[in-house]
Every structure is written in C-alpha cells, then in structure tokens.
Write a protein that holds these residues in place. Structure first.
Motif, PDB file in Angstrom:
ATOM      1  N   ARG A  10       0.848  -1.191   0.000  1.00 25.12           N
ATOM      2  CA  ARG A  10       0.000   0.000   0.000  1.00 25.12           C
ATOM      3  C   ARG A  10       0.884   1.241   0.000  1.00 25.12           C
ATOM      4  NH1 ARG A  10      -1.584   2.937   4.092  1.00 25.12           N
ATOM      5  NH2 ARG A  10      -0.944   1.432   5.669  1.00 25.12           N
ATOM      6  N   TRP A  12       2.132   5.098   0.686  1.00 27.20           N
ATOM      7  CA  TRP A  12       2.105   5.971   1.868  1.00 27.20           C
ATOM      8  C   TRP A  12       1.096   7.091   1.634  1.00 27.20           C
ATOM      9  CZ3 TRP A  12       5.220   5.986   6.384  1.00 27.20           C
ATOM     10  CH2 TRP A  12       6.162   4.940   6.454  1.00 27.20           C
ATOM     11  N   THR A  13       0.255   7.333   2.613  1.00 29.95           N
ATOM     12  CA  THR A  13      -0.679   8.459   2.513  1.00 29.95           C
ATOM     13  C   THR A  13       0.031   9.716   3.021  1.00 29.95           C
ATOM     14  OG1 THR A  13      -1.566   8.169   4.747  1.00 29.95           O
ATOM     15  CG2 THR A  13      -2.647   6.930   2.954  1.00 29.95           C
ATOM     16  N   GLU A  14      -0.558  10.874   2.732  1.00 32.90           N
ATOM     17  CA  GLU A  14       0.021  12.128   3.204  1.00 32.90           C
ATOM     18  C   GLU A  14       0.018  12.189   4.723  1.00 32.90           C
ATOM     19  OE1 GLU A  14      -1.573  15.662   1.398  1.00 32.90           O
ATOM     20  OE2 GLU A  14      -1.508  14.764  -0.595  1.00 32.90           O
ATOM     21  N   GLU A  16       0.277   9.603   6.804  1.00 35.02           N
ATOM     22  CA  GLU A  16       1.331   8.703   7.289  1.00 35.02           C
ATOM     23  C   GLU A  16       2.701   9.364   7.147  1.00 35.02           C
ATOM     24  OE1 GLU A  16      -0.657   4.324   6.356  1.00 35.02           O
ATOM     25  OE2 GLU A  16       0.511   5.350   4.805  1.00 35.02           O
TER      26      GLU A  16
END
Length: 174
Positions: A10, A12-14, A16
C-alpha cells in the motif's frame, strides 16, 4: 500493485508521511510500526528517502539486549590485574589496554623508552619487573649482548666487560 491484508504494498498516505516526519527522530521503531501501520523496513526506507535522521538518544536503541560491559561480564578483568603468558607479564591499564609490565614500570619512573633503545633485565629474567633489575640499552648493545649468549656464562661477563672497555676508549678518543 497487489495490496496484502497487512498493508504491505500500500502506498504511503500524506497523513502517514506527516506522522512519520513528526515522530521519526525521537520515537522507537516498534512504536512507529504500531502508529504508522508499516513494517520497520518500510519505515526506515521511507525515512531514508525523505532524508529524516534519528536523534542520538534513540538511534542506539535496538530490539536486542545489549552485551553486558564492565564487571558484570563473564570475562571482565579489573584494571591493574596481571597476566603471565609464560614469557612476559602483562598488566591491564584503566584505559583497558594491556601493556608489558616491565615496560610500564620503567615508563612510570623514567618516561617513555626512546625509539633507538630497548629494556633488558640485569639478571636475564624479564619477568623480574623491579625497577632495579631493568636497564635501558641501545639496540646495538642489545644485539651484542645476544651474540654473547652462545658462549659459556663464565666467558659472557668477560666479553661484555671487554666490549664496555672498548666503547669507553672510543668515546674518550672522540
């Protein structure tokens, strides 16, 4: 890209990335794994890509028990302890370094041994480390003394005395 149930694969989200940037310098990796939801390897790789650095107080922390140092260790030797290896006696200094005891005794009383000299024992036993038994001689003199050892003990003293006399005459002439 295939995303597994544990989140591996998955992106990386902002949020995270922001959380990692905030917590990475002072938070242990095990806590970061729980808070960010990524593995230690993923966290370290992302931090390296972002140029994040760990604080010195945290960077030495590991998951493993540190090796015991000092008196609690099974092979710890106290400073000042002596070891006899059969030929020389060595003594441990407070710095942790092992040195030859005869050399250490000489240097405590007289300072460092010059590069062109060696220490010899007057009685021939270098393990007798009393200061009165130690003598500083040049390397040339040391070679001459060792060449004499092949002769019987009665002749050794005579040969060494003769060499001393010749040296004294040479020095007187010059």
């Amino acid at each position: 890209m295939v995303v597994r149930e544990d989140g591996i694969g998955r992106r990386w989200t902002e949020q995270e990335v922001a959380l990692l940037t905030e917590l990475y310098p002072l938070t242990p990796i095990t806590e970061l794994e729980a808070k960010v939801g990524k593995t230690a390897g993923q966290i370290k790789n992302k931090a390296a890509n972002l140029g994040l650095k760990r604080d010195q107080s945290v960077s030495g922390a590991t998951r493993f028990r540190p090796y015991p140092l000092g008196p609690s260790s099974h092979n710890w030797v106290e400073p000042g302890e002596r070891r006899d290896d059969g030929r020389y006696i060595r003594v441990k200094l407070p710095s942790g370094k092992w040195v030859l005891e005869h050399r250490w005794v000489w240097e405590q009383a007289n300072g460092p041994v010059p590069d062109d000299c060696v220490l010899v024992a007057e009685d021939g036993n270098i393990r007798n480390t009393t200061l009165a038994n130690l003598k500083l001689v040049t390397k040339d003199e040391h070679c001459r003394r060792n060449q004499v050892r092949k002769y019987p003990t009665e002749l050794q003293d005579v040969i060494l005395a003769q060499q001393d006399l010749k040296r004294a005459i040479r020095e007187k002439k010059s």
